[in-house]
Write an enzyme that holds these catalytic residues in place. Sequence first.
Site, short mmCIF file in Angstrom:
data_model
loop_
_atom_site.label_atom_id
_atom_site.label_comp_id
_atom_site.label_asym_id
_atom_site.label_seq_id
_atom_site.Cartn_x
_atom_site.Cartn_y
_atom_site.Cartn_z
N ASP A 1 -8.01 -5.28 0.19
CA ASP A 1 -8.54 -6.09 -0.91
C ASP A 1 -8.17 -7.56 -0.84
O ASP A 1 -8.65 -8.36 -1.63
CB ASP A 1 -8.04 -5.52 -2.25
CG ASP A 1 -8.66 -4.18 -2.53
OD1 ASP A 1 -9.84 -4.03 -2.19
OD2 ASP A 1 -7.97 -3.30 -3.04
N HIS A 20 0.85 -1.19 0.00
CA HIS A 20 0.00 0.00 0.00
C HIS A 20 0.88 1.23 0.00
O HIS A 20 1.95 1.22 0.61
CB HIS A 20 -0.89 0.00 1.25
CG HIS A 20 -2.05 0.93 1.13
ND1 HIS A 20 -1.94 2.27 1.41
CD2 HIS A 20 -3.31 0.72 0.73
CE1 HIS A 20 -3.11 2.83 1.20
NE2 HIS A 20 -3.96 1.93 0.78
N1 ACO Z 1 4.14 -7.53 -4.85
C1 ACO Z 1 5.48 -7.54 -5.05
N2 ACO Z 1 6.25 -6.46 -4.91
C2 ACO Z 1 5.67 -5.31 -4.56
C3 ACO Z 1 4.27 -5.22 -4.33
C4 ACO Z 1 3.50 -6.39 -4.49
N3 ACO Z 1 2.19 -6.36 -4.29
N4 ACO Z 1 3.94 -3.95 -4.00
C5 ACO Z 1 5.08 -3.27 -4.02
N5 ACO Z 1 6.14 -4.08 -4.35
C6 ACO Z 1 7.54 -3.69 -4.42
C7 ACO Z 1 7.84 -2.89 -5.68
O1 ACO Z 1 8.26 -3.71 -6.75
C8 ACO Z 1 8.92 -1.96 -5.22
O2 ACO Z 1 10.14 -2.67 -5.23
P1 ACO Z 1 11.54 -1.89 -5.50
O3 ACO Z 1 11.69 -0.90 -4.41
O4 ACO Z 1 12.56 -2.97 -5.48
O5 ACO Z 1 11.39 -1.25 -6.85
C9 ACO Z 1 8.59 -1.68 -3.75
O6 ACO Z 1 7.80 -2.82 -3.31
C10 ACO Z 1 7.75 -0.42 -3.56
O7 ACO Z 1 6.66 -0.48 -4.45
P2 ACO Z 1 5.98 0.80 -5.11
O8 ACO Z 1 5.17 0.38 -6.26
O9 ACO Z 1 7.02 1.85 -5.34
O10 ACO Z 1 5.08 1.26 -3.93
P3 ACO Z 1 3.84 2.19 -4.06
O11 ACO Z 1 3.60 2.73 -2.70
O12 ACO Z 1 4.01 3.17 -5.16
O13 ACO Z 1 2.67 1.20 -4.53
C11 ACO Z 1 0.81 -0.25 -4.56
C12 ACO Z 1 1.64 0.76 -3.74
C13 ACO Z 1 0.47 0.34 -5.94
C14 ACO Z 1 -0.49 -0.51 -3.82
C15 ACO Z 1 1.64 -1.54 -4.74
O14 ACO Z 1 2.00 -2.07 -3.47
C16 ACO Z 1 0.89 -2.60 -5.55
O15 ACO Z 1 0.92 -2.55 -6.78
N6 ACO Z 1 0.19 -3.56 -4.87
C17 ACO Z 1 -0.60 -4.56 -5.55
C18 ACO Z 1 -1.93 -3.96 -5.98
C19 ACO Z 1 -2.87 -3.73 -4.82
O16 ACO Z 1 -3.10 -4.59 -3.99
N7 ACO Z 1 -3.47 -2.52 -4.81
C20 ACO Z 1 -4.48 -2.17 -3.80
C21 ACO Z 1 -4.05 -1.01 -2.99
S1 ACO Z 1 -5.21 -0.71 -1.73
C22 ACO Z 1 -6.46 0.15 -2.45
O17 ACO Z 1 -6.34 0.83 -3.44
C23 ACO Z 1 -7.72 0.01 -1.79
#
Ligand code: ACO
Length: 427
Positions: free
Chosen positions: A362, A305
Amino acid sequence: MADNKAKLTIAETSVDLDVLSPTLGSKVIDIRTLGSKGYYTYDPGFTSTASCESKITFIDGDNGILLHRGFPIGQLATESTYLEVCYILLYGEAPTQEQYDKFKTTVTRHTMIHEQITRLFHGFRRDSHPMAVLCGVTGALAAFYHDALDVSNPVHRDITAYRLLSKMPTVAAMCYKYSIGQPFVYPKNDLSYAGNFLHMMFATPCEEYVVNPVLERAMDRIFILHADHEQNASTSTVRTAGSSGANPFACIAAGIASLWGPAHGGANEACLRMLEEIKTVEHIPEFIKRAKDKNDSFRLMGFGHRVYKNYDPRATVMRETCHEVLKELNLNDSLLEVAMELERIALNDPYFIEKKLYPNVDFYSGIILKALGIPSNMFTVIFAIARTIGWIAHWNEMHEDGLKIARPRQLYTGYDEREFKSEIKKK
Ligand code: ACO
């Protein structure tokens, strides 16, 4: 230097900035004067930018805290109803019995939609994604409630709030009925907000739908848990759209569009698809490996998140509700087994620990919705019903505070000025 002042020094120039103190959370540097000094800040995704002042919701992502008007989400989810939470979000205080009864009656009285809107549905393909239909129909409500609407008038904004809150479940259920070719079911105003939604989803003209109180409560809880979440992408979209004084139904349609994406509200649908793809606990390590692979775009859906770097407090309630629903329905869903094992493995894996990736709201909601008989392409639609109140509360707060049109700046990295020479033959 006093802790309410900051100094930014760039070459020979220095700029004094105020440091604002919130009631809770991190201090905020007021950079509003920077532009006049010839500088902008660069913050893609607004990860370090407070775009507005707000009194509605507070999140402490490091400690897994979510408060609506100061009330913890765990308490609201277990001790209130969705409509009570709506009242709190809109008006700032918990309602008295009298206020609640009046609010509920008003919301209930607006559940029908203009009959002409039913014809609008028939312009859509039956196999359209329900979010596409919801977005289109909600935007079209602007055409029905526009002329007499003065967004600067608090009474008009209140009426708009009631209309949106009341009509969204009706429109959402119509999206579903249309997609399966069944006739639309009119709202039944002696039912609760959640019960009525289930009725409009599952009743048919030839068969009454008896609302199961455990499932009704689960639906209500899902609505509560998705009601608001501070300045997330869709809420910021609604605020941005509304900042020009635009019609609120059109603004909410913009919020729906933003919510649809898999990184936001579309994650619950994507999460269930992922659990179905994993299928059995034996396949989990393979998917964990993929999630950690930089060259693979796969991410563990329902994990991570932007704000929570701890267990999402909503996920805890969702997990309990999931168990209650499956028990009530006497279902032994293998997906729950996969989800729980996936959660256990991920929470003990150094990759997820280091990056502070925890289950979000979720992760379990898809299993509950599936058990309720709701198809996965309706999951984000349900999120949209619930989040409508958050969007309206923020839209309303923005108007109360005085409109300032949203107009971010940019770091331009395109061409310098150059001469234009057309190569196109003119007739
Ligand atoms: N699985 C694997 N790796 C992940 C995940 C994941 N679900 N989420 C983040 N990471 C990793 C990224 O690859 C990144 O790695 P790096 O630093 O080596 O490049 C690091 O963790 C940080 O990730 P970001 O995408 O920069 O974090 P951000 O805060 O921008 O993204 C997000 C948050 C979009 C929710 C992300 O965690 C994600 O895509 N999760 C899966 C989708 C999801 O469940 N979304 C629902 C959010 S809750 C809502 O909207 C109600």
